[in-house]
Motif scaffolding. Structure first.
Motif, PDB file in Angstrom:
ATOM      1  N   ILE A  22       0.837  -1.211   0.000  1.00 25.65           N
ATOM      2  CA  ILE A  22       0.000   0.000   0.000  1.00 25.65           C
ATOM      3  C   ILE A  22       0.871   1.261   0.000  1.00 25.65           C
ATOM      4  CG2 ILE A  22      -1.944   1.116   1.188  1.00 25.65           C
ATOM      5  CD1 ILE A  22      -2.546  -1.801   0.607  1.00 25.65           C
ATOM      6  N   GLN A  30      -8.600   1.981  -0.647  1.00 26.83           N
ATOM      7  CA  GLN A  30      -9.476   0.866  -1.058  1.00 26.83           C
ATOM      8  C   GLN A  30      -8.833  -0.482  -0.725  1.00 26.83           C
ATOM      9  OE1 GLN A  30     -10.684   1.006  -5.201  1.00 26.83           O
ATOM     10  NE2 GLN A  30     -11.111  -1.193  -5.213  1.00 26.83           N
ATOM     11  N   VAL A  32      -6.612  -1.093   1.591  1.00 24.53           N
ATOM     12  CA  VAL A  32      -6.602  -1.244   3.053  1.00 24.53           C
ATOM     13  C   VAL A  32      -7.986  -1.665   3.536  1.00 24.53           C
ATOM     14  CG1 VAL A  32      -6.319   0.004   5.245  1.00 24.53           C
ATOM     15  CG2 VAL A  32      -4.767   0.468   3.343  1.00 24.53           C
ATOM     16  N   VAL A 230       0.738  11.816   5.023  1.00 26.40           N
ATOM     17  CA  VAL A 230       0.861  10.404   4.646  1.00 26.40           C
ATOM     18  C   VAL A 230      -0.116  10.153   3.511  1.00 26.40           C
ATOM     19  CG1 VAL A 230       0.486   8.005   5.381  1.00 26.40           C
ATOM     20  CG2 VAL A 230       1.486   9.636   6.984  1.00 26.40           C
ATOM     21  N   GLY A 231       0.364   9.542   2.435  1.00 27.29           N
ATOM     22  CA  GLY A 231      -0.578   9.204   1.361  1.00 27.29           C
ATOM     23  C   GLY A 231       0.107   9.077   0.025  1.00 27.29           C
ATOM     24  N   LYS A 237      -4.503  15.110  -3.931  1.00 32.02           N
ATOM     25  CA  LYS A 237      -4.210  15.015  -2.501  1.00 32.02           C
ATOM     26  C   LYS A 237      -3.768  16.377  -1.931  1.00 32.02           C
ATOM     27  CE  LYS A 237      -5.132  10.732  -1.552  1.00 32.02           C
ATOM     28  NZ  LYS A 237      -6.113  10.384  -0.526  1.00 32.02           N
ATOM     29  N   GLY A 264       4.913   6.355  -1.145  1.00 29.16           N
ATOM     30  CA  GLY A 264       5.786   5.827  -2.193  1.00 29.16           C
ATOM     31  C   GLY A 264       5.441   6.406  -3.551  1.00 29.16           C
ATOM     32  N   GLY A 295       9.645   8.069   1.755  1.00 27.66           N
ATOM     33  CA  GLY A 295       9.174   7.027   0.830  1.00 27.66           C
ATOM     34  C   GLY A 295       7.962   6.304   1.390  1.00 27.66           C
ATOM     35  N   LEU A 297       5.600   4.168   3.496  1.00 22.47           N
ATOM     36  CA  LEU A 297       5.633   3.765   4.907  1.00 22.47           C
ATOM     37  C   LEU A 297       4.922   2.422   5.049  1.00 22.47           C
ATOM     38  CD1 LEU A 297       4.729   7.240   6.492  1.00 22.47           C
ATOM     39  CD2 LEU A 297       6.996   6.278   6.080  1.00 22.47           C
ATOM     40  N   LEU A 302       3.996   3.122  10.167  1.00 21.30           N
ATOM     41  CA  LEU A 302       2.927   4.112  10.343  1.00 21.30           C
ATOM     42  C   LEU A 302       2.707   4.545  11.793  1.00 21.30           C
ATOM     43  CD1 LEU A 302       0.353   2.801   7.691  1.00 21.30           C
ATOM     44  CD2 LEU A 302       1.558   4.976   7.614  1.00 21.30           C
ATOM     45  N   GLU A 319     -12.217  13.952  -0.595  1.00 23.40           N
ATOM     46  CA  GLU A 319     -11.964  12.663   0.062  1.00 23.40           C
ATOM     47  C   GLU A 319     -13.310  12.050   0.435  1.00 23.40           C
ATOM     48  OE1 GLU A 319      -9.474  10.524   0.432  1.00 23.40           O
ATOM     49  OE2 GLU A 319      -7.951  12.062   0.514  1.00 23.40           O
ATOM     50  N   VAL A 324      -6.365   8.253   6.313  1.00 22.82           N
ATOM     51  CA  VAL A 324      -5.210   8.823   7.001  1.00 22.82           C
ATOM     52  C   VAL A 324      -5.641   9.653   8.218  1.00 22.82           C
ATOM     53  CG1 VAL A 324      -3.383  10.564   6.719  1.00 22.82           C
ATOM     54  CG2 VAL A 324      -3.578   8.667   5.094  1.00 22.82           C
TER      55      VAL A 324
HETATM   56  N1  UDP Z   1      -0.435   4.366   3.155  1.00 24.89           N
HETATM   57  C1  UDP Z   1       0.561   3.495   3.539  1.00 24.89           C
HETATM   58  N2  UDP Z   1       1.851   3.851   3.291  1.00 24.89           N
HETATM   59  C2  UDP Z   1       2.185   4.991   2.667  1.00 24.89           C
HETATM   60  C3  UDP Z   1       1.154   5.885   2.278  1.00 24.89           C
HETATM   61  C4  UDP Z   1      -0.164   5.535   2.538  1.00 24.89           C
HETATM   62  O1  UDP Z   1       0.297   2.431   4.101  1.00 24.89           O
HETATM   63  O2  UDP Z   1       3.365   5.243   2.468  1.00 24.89           O
HETATM   64  C5  UDP Z   1      -1.847   4.007   3.471  1.00 24.89           C
HETATM   65  C6  UDP Z   1      -2.413   4.908   4.566  1.00 24.89           C
HETATM   66  O3  UDP Z   1      -1.940   4.502   5.819  1.00 24.89           O
HETATM   67  C7  UDP Z   1      -3.916   4.697   4.358  1.00 24.89           C
HETATM   68  C8  UDP Z   1      -4.023   4.508   2.835  1.00 24.89           C
HETATM   69  O4  UDP Z   1      -2.696   4.204   2.372  1.00 24.89           O
HETATM   70  O5  UDP Z   1      -4.357   3.537   5.024  1.00 24.89           O
HETATM   71  C9  UDP Z   1      -4.526   5.759   2.155  1.00 24.89           C
HETATM   72  O6  UDP Z   1      -5.907   5.829   2.338  1.00 24.89           O
HETATM   73  P1  UDP Z   1      -6.754   7.176   2.192  1.00 24.89           P
HETATM   74  O7  UDP Z   1      -8.186   6.819   2.366  1.00 24.89           O
HETATM   75  O8  UDP Z   1      -6.239   8.222   3.109  1.00 24.89           O
HETATM   76  O9  UDP Z   1      -6.470   7.675   0.706  1.00 24.89           O
HETATM   77  P2  UDP Z   1      -6.602   6.962  -0.744  1.00 24.89           P
HETATM   78  O10 UDP Z   1      -5.256   6.403  -1.064  1.00 24.89           O
HETATM   79  O11 UDP Z   1      -7.661   5.906  -0.658  1.00 24.89           O
HETATM   80  O12 UDP Z   1      -6.965   8.075  -1.658  1.00 24.89           O
END
Ligand code: UDP
Length: 425
Positions: A22, A30, A32, A230-231, A237, A264, A295, A297, A302, A319, A324
């Motif tokens: 992820i 999605q 997750v 984070v994202g 975003k 990432g 990079g 996470l 996390l 969103e 996050v």
């Molecule tokens: N995430 C992660 N590592 C990263 C960046 C994001 O595990 O380096 C995960 C974050 O913890 C969250 C998901 O990716 O669980 C992002 O979900 P969010 O609903 O915020 O945004 P989306 O990516 O669905 O637009």
């Protein structure tokens, strides 16, 4: 612990593999959601199979996550990464592969929970072949996304039509926030059934590290003022807004202000292009020395990053939910977020964080500064955020709500003779 064996369910997520890494190109909330809902349902006695499209010959066709919980990767189209907008052509093959899998295993799922519009089409096709309950979570709505896009992709009209048919005909659509439910009603259709079940988070893992320990691990001084993103790297975003807000912070130069941008990106892909763009803005604004890009996470990174931060910033343009924000809250970190979509449901202004207009650099700077300048208040906001998440947003409670919904719909869909024998028994 013995749990009664409940029905089998299939979670279908064609373009969001629950077993994938992820945090980069097209792998975020999605993925997750599907994985965590699947794991929690399995814990509660369901037999869960999660279906995604196989995107490489190196990937295992089946990943066993836990007893009664596995990911099954079906081959539909080339075994390589294909952007979501071009996967639609391969969906008939996905449906055929799903039916073949059922036959091979000698099973028939009474319920599918589909995720994202592509999978909703798969579910609706499957319904033509067998008696089936379909529950759907959109994760993103074309009707909302396309409002801010000037150059519509060729698939846009198909997506909008599929999303409308889905809302009007499936057994139940799940809105993850009241705001997402309102958008469905206003922009998609006034017909169809919507249930509100929020997204969840792992309240055991997130919140297990305190700030000092986290800072020790990351080598961040105790008195530093840390803002965290984070994202994924995606223009929607709003990372640029955060970067510009930090550059104009009052605290710049007067204290040890730091910005961490976690996520990432693959060079040459659209997320790599966005990361390069953000890095060049950081350079241009002269905040390179205080900004780090760790990079992607991992799950174990996390809890440390969220806990180390004084504030987590979610500057998205839109969103539907925003995992996050609740992950940060679970780690007792206050959130400054755009006043859009589901963030208005998760973040309670002045109670668990602050909400500001999207794309407004100055408003973000002011909100971030307010929290960084008042550490005691920040901690109070963080503590209340933790309570809010504990009460209603653990994956366990989300799976219980979904499980009740599945049971109700499955029993309503059962043939009359089966219902009578259930009553007689
Ligand atoms: N995430 C992660 N590592 C990263 C960046 C994001 O595990 O380096 C995960 C974050 O913890 C969250 C998901 O990716 O669980 C992002 O979900 P969010 O609903 O915020 O945004 P989306 O990516 O669905 O637009």
């Amino acid at each position: 612990m013995f749990v009664n064996q409940k029905n089998r369910v299939a979670l279908i997520s064609v373009s969001g593999d629950p077993a994938a890494e992820i945090g980069q190109e097209e792998a975020g909330g999605q993925n997750v959601y599907v994985r965590q809902v699947g794991l929690a349902l399995a814990q509660q006695g369901w037999s869960v199979d999660m279906f995604a499209r196989r995107i490489s010959p190196d990937q295992s066709a089946i990943v066993q996550h836990a007893p009664n919980c596995r990911t099954i990767r079906l081959t539909a189209g080339p075994q390589k990464f294909i952007g979501r907008d071009t996967v639609f052509n391969y969906l008939p093959e996905f449906v055929q592969q799903f039916l073949a899998f059922q036959k091979q295993e000698g099973i028939q799922y009474p319920l599918v929970h589909t995720n994202y519009w592509l999978s909703s089409w798969v579910g609706m096709e499957l319904k033509k072949h067998q008696s089936l309950v379909q529950v759907h979570t959109y994760h993103s709505l074309g009707a909302v996304k396309y409002r801010s896009v000037s150059d519509l992709p060729a698939i846009a009209s198909t997506r909008l039509a599929v999303e409308k048919t889905c809302l009007e005909t499936v057994d139940s659509v799940v809105a993850t926030s009241p705001q997402e439910g309102e958008h469905m009603r206003k922009l998609v259709s006034t017909q169809g059934t919507i249930e509100m079940v929020p997204c969840g988070t792992d309240i055991e893992r997130l919140g297990s590290v305190d700030r000092l320990t986290a800072r020790g691990e990351l080598g961040i001084p105790e008195d530093a003022k840390v803002a965290l993103y984070v994202g994924r790297f995606d223009r929607r975003k709003g990372i640029e807004t955060l970067v510009r807000a930090i550059a104009s912070s009052k605290l710049r130069g007067t204290s040890d202000l730091r910005l961490i941008i976690g996520g990432g990106a693959r060079s040459g892909e659209s997320d790599g292009i966005e990361r390069d763009r953000i890095q060049s803005i950081v350079k241009e604004l002269g905040i390179e020395a205080i900004t780090t890009f760790p990079g992607r996470l991992t799950e174990s990174d996390l809890p440390i990053y969220y806990a180390a931060a004084n504030v987590c910033v979610v500057p998205s343009h839109y969103e539907p939910f925003g995992l996050v924000a609740i992950e940060a809250m679970a780690c007792r970190t206050p959130v400054v977020a755009s006043k859009v979509g589901g963030l208005q449901f998760t973040v309670v202004p002045e109670v668990t964080g602050l909400l500001v207009p999207p794309k407004d650099d100055a408003a973000f700077a002011e909100a971030i500064d307010r929290i960084l300048e008042n550490p005691a208040w920040g901690e109070q906001l963080g503590e209340t955020g933790r309570q809010r998440v504990e009460i209603a947003m653990s994956w366990d409670s989300v799976a219980s709500w979904l499980g009740c919904l599945y049971e109700k719909l499955i029993s309503q869909n059962a043939p009359v003779s089966a219902k009578t024998s259930q009553v007689a028994a």
